[in-house]
Design a protein around this motif. Structure first.
Motif, short mmCIF file in Angstrom:
data_model
loop_
_atom_site.label_atom_id
_atom_site.label_comp_id
_atom_site.label_asym_id
_atom_site.label_seq_id
_atom_site.Cartn_x
_atom_site.Cartn_y
_atom_site.Cartn_z
N VAL A 180 2.33 7.96 -29.97
CA VAL A 180 3.46 7.65 -28.79
C VAL A 180 3.99 9.48 -29.66
O VAL A 180 4.81 9.06 -30.41
CB VAL A 180 4.38 6.28 -30.09
N ALA A 181 4.50 9.66 -28.68
CA ALA A 181 5.06 11.13 -28.79
C ALA A 181 6.42 11.45 -29.83
O ALA A 181 7.40 10.74 -28.41
CB ALA A 181 4.75 11.90 -27.86
N VAL A 182 6.82 11.72 -30.83
CA VAL A 182 7.65 11.77 -31.22
C VAL A 182 8.78 13.80 -30.54
O VAL A 182 9.71 13.69 -31.68
CB VAL A 182 8.12 11.55 -32.35
N GLY A 183 7.78 14.23 -30.63
CA GLY A 183 7.96 15.89 -30.21
C GLY A 183 7.16 16.64 -29.26
O GLY A 183 5.79 15.80 -28.60
N GLU A 184 7.18 17.78 -28.74
CA GLU A 184 6.31 18.17 -28.32
C GLU A 184 6.09 19.84 -28.58
O GLU A 184 7.52 20.19 -29.04
CB GLU A 184 6.16 18.06 -26.72
N ARG A 185 5.75 21.01 -28.25
CA ARG A 185 5.50 22.52 -28.70
C ARG A 185 6.61 22.88 -27.91
O ARG A 185 6.75 22.76 -26.29
CB ARG A 185 4.62 23.02 -28.69
N GLY A 186 7.37 23.84 -28.00
CA GLY A 186 7.76 24.53 -27.20
C GLY A 186 7.65 25.85 -26.56
O GLY A 186 6.02 25.65 -26.35
N THR A 187 7.70 25.98 -25.02
CA THR A 187 7.35 27.05 -23.62
C THR A 187 7.62 28.10 -24.40
O THR A 187 9.11 28.47 -24.10
CB THR A 187 7.11 26.22 -23.02
N ALA A 188 6.98 29.88 -23.93
CA ALA A 188 7.06 30.82 -24.06
C ALA A 188 6.62 31.66 -23.19
O ALA A 188 5.30 31.91 -23.98
CB ALA A 188 7.59 31.25 -25.73
N TRP A 189 6.80 31.28 -21.72
CA TRP A 189 5.56 32.19 -20.90
C TRP A 189 6.32 33.51 -21.14
O TRP A 189 7.51 33.42 -20.85
CB TRP A 189 5.77 31.53 -19.96
N THR A 294 1.18 45.27 -16.41
CA THR A 294 1.34 43.97 -16.68
C THR A 294 0.53 43.27 -17.22
O THR A 294 -0.39 42.18 -16.44
CB THR A 294 2.57 43.39 -15.42
N GLY A 295 0.45 41.77 -18.30
CA GLY A 295 -0.04 40.38 -17.94
C GLY A 295 1.25 38.95 -18.80
O GLY A 295 2.08 39.70 -18.60
N THR A 322 6.75 45.63 -24.03
CA THR A 322 7.72 44.95 -23.64
C THR A 322 7.49 44.15 -23.03
O THR A 322 6.51 43.92 -22.77
CB THR A 322 9.01 45.30 -23.12
N ARG A 323 8.25 42.51 -23.66
CA ARG A 323 8.11 41.38 -22.88
C ARG A 323 9.23 40.60 -22.95
O ARG A 323 10.58 41.36 -23.16
CB ARG A 323 7.56 40.27 -23.68
N GLU A 324 9.04 39.93 -21.38
CA GLU A 324 10.05 39.56 -20.86
C GLU A 324 9.79 37.96 -20.87
O GLU A 324 8.96 37.25 -20.49
CB GLU A 324 10.85 39.82 -19.75
N PHE A 325 10.98 36.24 -20.66
CA PHE A 325 10.10 35.63 -20.58
C PHE A 325 10.34 35.00 -19.06
O PHE A 325 11.05 35.15 -18.25
CB PHE A 325 11.66 34.58 -21.15
N VAL A 326 9.59 34.00 -19.21
CA VAL A 326 8.92 33.97 -17.79
C VAL A 326 9.66 32.84 -18.01
O VAL A 326 10.43 32.59 -16.44
CB VAL A 326 8.03 33.77 -17.00
N ASN A 327 9.71 31.68 -18.67
CA ASN A 327 9.73 30.61 -19.11
C ASN A 327 10.06 30.15 -20.46
O ASN A 327 9.06 30.34 -21.31
CB ASN A 327 9.34 29.75 -18.71
N ILE A 328 11.56 29.65 -20.78
CA ILE A 328 11.76 29.78 -22.51
C ILE A 328 12.05 28.58 -22.77
O ILE A 328 13.71 28.04 -22.32
CB ILE A 328 12.12 30.82 -23.80
N GLU A 329 11.68 27.77 -23.25
CA GLU A 329 12.57 25.75 -24.00
C GLU A 329 11.87 25.89 -24.61
O GLU A 329 11.02 25.65 -25.77
CB GLU A 329 11.56 24.95 -22.67
#
Length: 422
Positions: A180-189, A294-295, A322-329
């Protein structure tokens, strides 16, 4: 065929591949089923055919529980499957097709349950808010994020939520474990960019952007992230030790995860942050050194470790990338010591006395991230009884995705107990 299997089969036949033509036909189908049951749906679009459906069922308490799921699915190549992935075929006791597990099977359980309530005149213990959302398989920008931003009032009173990736059975020897999930890892694309000096491919390199990016990605891919035992994962490992009757060596967790098979898969990806290079774009001619390269990197970080993750990424990339976020949560987490978590466990055990529910942290992400921004504690709880031969993780985004009809019917009963228990 029972109603839950029929609805699951129908939903699978709507091709809601993301990216694709959108979720609108499936959303209209869901809205019609709700309307037939006397439940008034709110249907809205964030963009053309990116359609979501939200409805509220009044209960005996205005404090509300959110039950959310997504209508979209990941792509499927028909040539790789034993049956067509959008056939919704029922064979061998299973409903087959893309989304059977992720997560049209769960949506069908919810719909079958509330339609049964309508026939029996049942009211839930508290208000239940149902959300059938677009775009979870991307960033959620056209689904949960839009719903939270533009239709906040639909979720008034919601204090907890249940969603995907939890409550399914995992056979480990003689034990039937239900994470039963009580959390999840964050996302940094992230999108990475290296800038150099363009020139002729035959000349000695001055500042080769392609080489610089490759070196940076190699450092990132080779990095050995340290083990970080978050409370949810530590509690899972302790629970597994009790259930399996053996010690799990904290100093060799990766090896232990492999040894324990499916039980070990519950924590193997959740003991570290991760950063996987996934895309590369550079150049336009073999004898021309391009000025930029780019990657893309799929980064995931454990609850409480966002800053450590980003600092490590920056150190590994170096000053020329350099890095920029495509998605950060952020990585959401919900309390394990809450009465609601015990209710989740009790609902499983009531339907399966052999069930051993355990806390769990998801390696990926769900729409729970968006709802956490509203202060809603999200749990991964999509109850499903699987036969021992079915590998949940293997079918998740995999080929020959299918769900047992009896497993769906089990899930309906569990949800009924959870939502109507006094």
């Amino acid at each position: 065929m029972g109603e839950v299997a029929r609805i699951c089969s129908d939903l699978i036949r709507f091709d809601t591949t993301n990216p694709g033509s959108g979720e609108r036909p499936a959303a209209e189908y869901v809205a019609a089923l709700l309307s037939e049951a006397g439940i008034e749906p709110v249907v809205f679009e964030s963009a053309r055919h990116r359609t979501s459906v939200v409805a509220r069922i009044p209960g005996d308490s205005p404090q509300a529980l959110l039950v959310h799921g997504h209508l979209d699915v990941v792509p499927a190549q028909a040539a790789d499957w034993r049956v067509h992935p959008f056939s919704g075929e029922v064979s061998g006791g299973c409903v087959w097709g893309r989304g059977a597990v992720d997560m049209k099977g769960t949506l069908s359980m919810t719909l079958a349950l509330v339609r049964d309530w309508a026939r029996r005149g049942v009211r839930p213990t508290r208000d239940v808010v149902l959300a059938f959302l677009a775009d979870e398989e991307a960033s959620g920008e056209y689904g949960a994020r839009y719903a939270v931003r533009e239709h906040r009032e639909l979720f008034d009173g919601c204090t907890e939520a249940i969603g995907e990736s939890g409550g399914y059975s995992v056979q480990a020897g003689d034990a039937r474990i239900y994470p039963v999930a009580v959390g999840e890892r964050g996302t940094a694309w992230m999108r990475l960019t290296a800038t150099g000096v363009a020139g002729h491919g035959s000349h000695p390199p001055v500042d080769n952007a392609v080489a610089e990016l490759c070196h940076a990605l190699s450092r990132l891919a080779a990095h050995r992230w340290p083990v970080r035992l978050t409370p949810g994962v530590a509690a899972l490992i302790e629970s597994l030790e009790e259930i399996l009757g053996e010690r799990i060596d904290r100093d060799r967790l990766e090896e232990e995860a492999g040894r324990l098979g499916r039980a070990g898969a519950l924590f193997r990806a959740q003991i570290r942050n991760s950063a996987n290079p996934t895309m590369l774009q550079a150049g336009y001619k073999v004898n021309v050194v391009p000025g930029t390269a780019t990657g893309h990197v799929d980064g995931r970080f454990l609850p409480g470790y966002r800053e450590e993750f980003l600092q490590t990424v920056d150190r590994l990339l170096g000053p020329k990338v350099t890095r920029e976020f495509v998605n950060i949560e952020d990585a959401p987490s919900a309390p394990m010591d809450a009465p609601f978590f015990e209710r989740l466990r009790a609902a499983l055990v009531a339907e399966d006395p052999a069930a051993r529910p355990v806390p769990y942290v998801m390696s990926g992400g769900t729409d729970a991230k968006s709802f956490a921004g509203l202060g809603i504690n999200g749990y991964g709880f999509a109850p499903l009884l699987l036969t021992p031969d079915l590998d949940y993780f293997g079918m998740f985004h995999g080929v020959d995705e299918r769900v047992p009809v009896e497993g769906l019917e089990f899930g309906v009963r569990v949800l009924d107990r959870l939502l109507t228990a006094g």
